[in-house]
Write a protein that holds these residues in place. Structure first.
Motif, PDB file in Angstrom:
ATOM      1  N   LEU A 189       0.834  -1.200   0.000  1.00  0.00           N
ATOM      2  CA  LEU A 189       0.000   0.000   0.000  1.00  0.00           C
ATOM      3  C   LEU A 189       0.869   1.251   0.000  1.00  0.00           C
ATOM      4  O   LEU A 189       0.549   2.242  -0.677  1.00  0.00           O
ATOM      5  CB  LEU A 189      -0.937   0.008   1.212  1.00  0.00           C
ATOM      6  CG  LEU A 189      -1.904  -1.175   1.341  1.00  0.00           C
ATOM      7  CD1 LEU A 189      -2.938  -0.894   2.425  1.00  0.00           C
ATOM      8  CD2 LEU A 189      -2.580  -1.492   0.021  1.00  0.00           C
ATOM      9  N   SER A 193       0.792   4.027  -2.956  1.00  0.00           N
ATOM     10  CA  SER A 193       0.557   5.445  -2.655  1.00  0.00           C
ATOM     11  C   SER A 193       1.631   6.309  -3.289  1.00  0.00           C
ATOM     12  O   SER A 193       1.339   7.359  -3.875  1.00  0.00           O
ATOM     13  CB  SER A 193       0.536   5.666  -1.133  1.00  0.00           C
ATOM     14  OG  SER A 193      -0.633   5.140  -0.545  1.00  0.00           O
ATOM     15  N   ASN A 198      -0.488   9.606  -3.877  1.00  0.00           N
ATOM     16  CA  ASN A 198      -1.653   9.586  -2.998  1.00  0.00           C
ATOM     17  C   ASN A 198      -1.178   9.656  -1.550  1.00  0.00           C
ATOM     18  O   ASN A 198      -0.627   8.689  -1.023  1.00  0.00           O
ATOM     19  CB  ASN A 198      -2.465   8.308  -3.236  1.00  0.00           C
ATOM     20  CG  ASN A 198      -3.767   8.287  -2.470  1.00  0.00           C
ATOM     21  OD1 ASN A 198      -3.978   9.050  -1.532  1.00  0.00           O
ATOM     22  ND2 ASN A 198      -4.661   7.399  -2.868  1.00  0.00           N
ATOM     23  N   HIS A 203      -4.297   4.964   3.914  1.00  0.00           N
ATOM     24  CA  HIS A 203      -3.531   3.903   3.264  1.00  0.00           C
ATOM     25  C   HIS A 203      -2.197   3.603   3.953  1.00  0.00           C
ATOM     26  O   HIS A 203      -1.529   2.637   3.560  1.00  0.00           O
ATOM     27  CB  HIS A 203      -3.267   4.272   1.805  1.00  0.00           C
ATOM     28  CG  HIS A 203      -4.512   4.556   1.027  1.00  0.00           C
ATOM     29  ND1 HIS A 203      -5.551   3.668   0.921  1.00  0.00           N
ATOM     30  CD2 HIS A 203      -4.889   5.657   0.308  1.00  0.00           C
ATOM     31  CE1 HIS A 203      -6.517   4.193   0.190  1.00  0.00           C
ATOM     32  NE2 HIS A 203      -6.141   5.389  -0.193  1.00  0.00           N
ATOM     33  N   TYR A 204      -1.799   4.404   4.958  1.00  0.00           N
ATOM     34  CA  TYR A 204      -0.511   4.143   5.607  1.00  0.00           C
ATOM     35  C   TYR A 204      -0.480   4.462   7.092  1.00  0.00           C
ATOM     36  O   TYR A 204       0.479   4.125   7.774  1.00  0.00           O
ATOM     37  CB  TYR A 204       0.619   4.913   4.903  1.00  0.00           C
ATOM     38  CG  TYR A 204       0.448   6.413   4.900  1.00  0.00           C
ATOM     39  CD1 TYR A 204       0.878   7.194   5.964  1.00  0.00           C
ATOM     40  CD2 TYR A 204      -0.148   7.054   3.825  1.00  0.00           C
ATOM     41  CE1 TYR A 204       0.704   8.569   5.959  1.00  0.00           C
ATOM     42  CE2 TYR A 204      -0.325   8.423   3.805  1.00  0.00           C
ATOM     43  CZ  TYR A 204       0.107   9.183   4.872  1.00  0.00           C
ATOM     44  OH  TYR A 204      -0.070  10.540   4.859  1.00  0.00           O
ATOM     45  N   CYS A 209      -6.547   5.603  10.755  1.00  0.00           N
ATOM     46  CA  CYS A 209      -7.646   4.801  10.206  1.00  0.00           C
ATOM     47  C   CYS A 209      -8.642   4.415  11.291  1.00  0.00           C
ATOM     48  O   CYS A 209      -9.855   4.561  11.122  1.00  0.00           O
ATOM     49  CB  CYS A 209      -7.095   3.538   9.554  1.00  0.00           C
ATOM     50  SG  CYS A 209      -6.353   3.770   7.943  1.00  0.00           S
ATOM     51  N   LEU A 218      -5.560  -0.486   7.704  1.00  0.00           N
ATOM     52  CA  LEU A 218      -5.245   0.277   6.503  1.00  0.00           C
ATOM     53  C   LEU A 218      -6.165  -0.135   5.358  1.00  0.00           C
ATOM     54  O   LEU A 218      -6.451  -1.309   5.151  1.00  0.00           O
ATOM     55  CB  LEU A 218      -3.788   0.047   6.103  1.00  0.00           C
ATOM     56  CG  LEU A 218      -2.726   0.463   7.124  1.00  0.00           C
ATOM     57  CD1 LEU A 218      -1.331   0.135   6.586  1.00  0.00           C
ATOM     58  CD2 LEU A 218      -2.827   1.940   7.457  1.00  0.00           C
ATOM     59  N   VAL A 219      -6.604   0.852   4.600  1.00  0.00           N
ATOM     60  CA  VAL A 219      -7.557   0.618   3.516  1.00  0.00           C
ATOM     61  C   VAL A 219      -6.808   0.388   2.206  1.00  0.00           C
ATOM     62  O   VAL A 219      -5.898   1.148   1.848  1.00  0.00           O
ATOM     63  CB  VAL A 219      -8.512   1.822   3.369  1.00  0.00           C
ATOM     64  CG1 VAL A 219      -9.507   1.584   2.233  1.00  0.00           C
ATOM     65  CG2 VAL A 219      -9.250   2.076   4.682  1.00  0.00           C
ATOM     66  N   VAL A 220      -7.171  -0.666   1.499  1.00  0.00           N
ATOM     67  CA  VAL A 220      -6.594  -0.928   0.181  1.00  0.00           C
ATOM     68  C   VAL A 220      -7.143   0.100  -0.803  1.00  0.00           C
ATOM     69  O   VAL A 220      -8.352   0.362  -0.845  1.00  0.00           O
ATOM     70  CB  VAL A 220      -6.926  -2.355  -0.288  1.00  0.00           C
ATOM     71  CG1 VAL A 220      -6.328  -2.619  -1.682  1.00  0.00           C
ATOM     72  CG2 VAL A 220      -6.401  -3.378   0.711  1.00  0.00           C
ATOM     73  N   HIS A 221      -6.283   0.689  -1.606  1.00  0.00           N
ATOM     74  CA  HIS A 221      -6.693   1.701  -2.573  1.00  0.00           C
ATOM     75  C   HIS A 221      -7.741   1.137  -3.537  1.00  0.00           C
ATOM     76  O   HIS A 221      -7.563   0.034  -4.087  1.00  0.00           O
ATOM     77  CB  HIS A 221      -5.501   2.174  -3.414  1.00  0.00           C
ATOM     78  CG  HIS A 221      -4.318   2.608  -2.619  1.00  0.00           C
ATOM     79  ND1 HIS A 221      -3.550   1.735  -1.890  1.00  0.00           N
ATOM     80  CD2 HIS A 221      -3.747   3.836  -2.473  1.00  0.00           C
ATOM     81  CE1 HIS A 221      -2.560   2.401  -1.318  1.00  0.00           C
ATOM     82  NE2 HIS A 221      -2.668   3.670  -1.640  1.00  0.00           N
ATOM     83  N   ALA A 255      -5.722  -4.027   4.578  1.00  0.00           N
ATOM     84  CA  ALA A 255      -4.407  -4.673   4.561  1.00  0.00           C
ATOM     85  C   ALA A 255      -4.440  -5.923   5.431  1.00  0.00           C
ATOM     86  O   ALA A 255      -5.009  -5.943   6.514  1.00  0.00           O
ATOM     87  CB  ALA A 255      -3.345  -3.695   5.075  1.00  0.00           C
TER      88      ALA A 255
END
Length: 290
Positions: A189, A193, A198, A203-204, A209, A218-221, A255
């Motif tokens: 991720l 990014s 991004n 995402h990191y 989050c 963490l959210v997957v893009h 993630a």
């Protein structure tokens, strides 16, 4: 005194009419080689003249705002096609792409972006603003592909209904003829990014989050899910050129979760999706072959 109701989102954009924007990019080979490495693609060497795979133009035409121009969530505070909403929250909903011919690496390209539509709607979580941006990509004086991206905005911070934790041991068990597994981890991720400029913290930044957005991790893009789906026809039907595609991002993935990009070819098209053990359709797509 009675509290005042928030203004309708449409009222903020009644006079918002950003004009077209033209950008250029040399389409260097470096970003393609970097994403290929991040996805562990075997033996991939990007050279000038190679065709860009569908949607890999997202690695190009990037903008890097000054650090002072980022919001608390890492997203830019302002931008040419960012609507003037207070405390704006952004979600990528989906898009479409028509490919007349693939863009070629090493040949300068021009992108002309314009505002296609702005529509205010009321959803389950309140009022939403749907913004569609149209992008035409030209190379050598020819229009090679036309893309539309659908972005959803809301005013004010809110958290959705998400699982409280992620089961990293569970596996999806699809039976589609095309399958591609992936377990995205924080390094992947982070690399994605960086490759797409991004800086959004979902995402990191795991504490952000959980504490600010209500996610379990963490959210997957969304774009990474779309690219994963498009890897299916690229790997399983390499001789067939994708002429058009549409995709929709439906439910977030996180993630550590085991994902499976799944596909079912049928004649001149294929139905694609991303599944986990929690959801059968985190993202969906349809491609049509030339």
């Amino acid at each position: 005194m009675q509290p005042t109701s928030p203004a309708p989102l449409g009222s903020y954009v009644e006079s918002w009419t950003p004009g077209p924007l033209t950008d250029e990019d040399p389409l260097a080979t470096g970003p393609v080689a970097a994403l290929s490495a991040a996805l562990d693609l075997p033996g991939t060497v990007a050279e000038a003249g190679d065709p860009l795979p569908p949607l890999w133009h997202w690695l190009h035409f990037l903008t890097w705002p000054a650090q002072r121009d980022l919001g608390a969530d890492g997203h830019p505070l302002d931008g040419h096609f960012l609507p003037p909403l207070p405390d704006r929250q952004r979600m990528w909903a989906g898009g479409r792409c028509e490919i007349t011919e693939p863009l070629r690496l090493g040949t300068p390209a021009v992108r002309v972006s314009s505002l296609a539509s702005v529509t205010a709607k009321r959803g389950r979580t309140g009022e939403l603003l749907f913004v569609t941006e149209r992008r035409e990509f030209r190379q050598g004086g020819r229009t090679c592909l036309v893309e539309e991206q659908d972005i959803v905005y809301r005013s004010g911070r809110s958290t959705g209904q998400h699982p409280s934790a992620v089961d990293e041991s569970a596996l999806p068990r699809p039976d589609d003829p095309w399958q591609l597994p992936l377990r995205p981890d924080p390094p992947l991720l982070f690399r994605f990014s960086a490759l797409t400029a991004n800086a959004h913290r979902i995402h990191y930044d795991a504490p952000y989050c959980r504490d600010e957005e209500g996610y379990p991790g963490l959210v997957v893009h969304g774009p990474l899910l779309a690219l994963l789906m498009l890897e299916l026809p690229r790997r399983r039907a390499p001789a067939r050129q994708v002429r058009s595609l549409s995709y929709r991002l439906r439910h977030p993935a996180f993630a550590g979760e085991a994902l499976a990009a799944c596909g079912t070819p049928a004649g001149d098209h294929a139905e694609l999706r991303v599944a986990t053990h929690r959801e059968e359709r985190h993202a969906t797509a349809e491609v049509t072959f030339a």
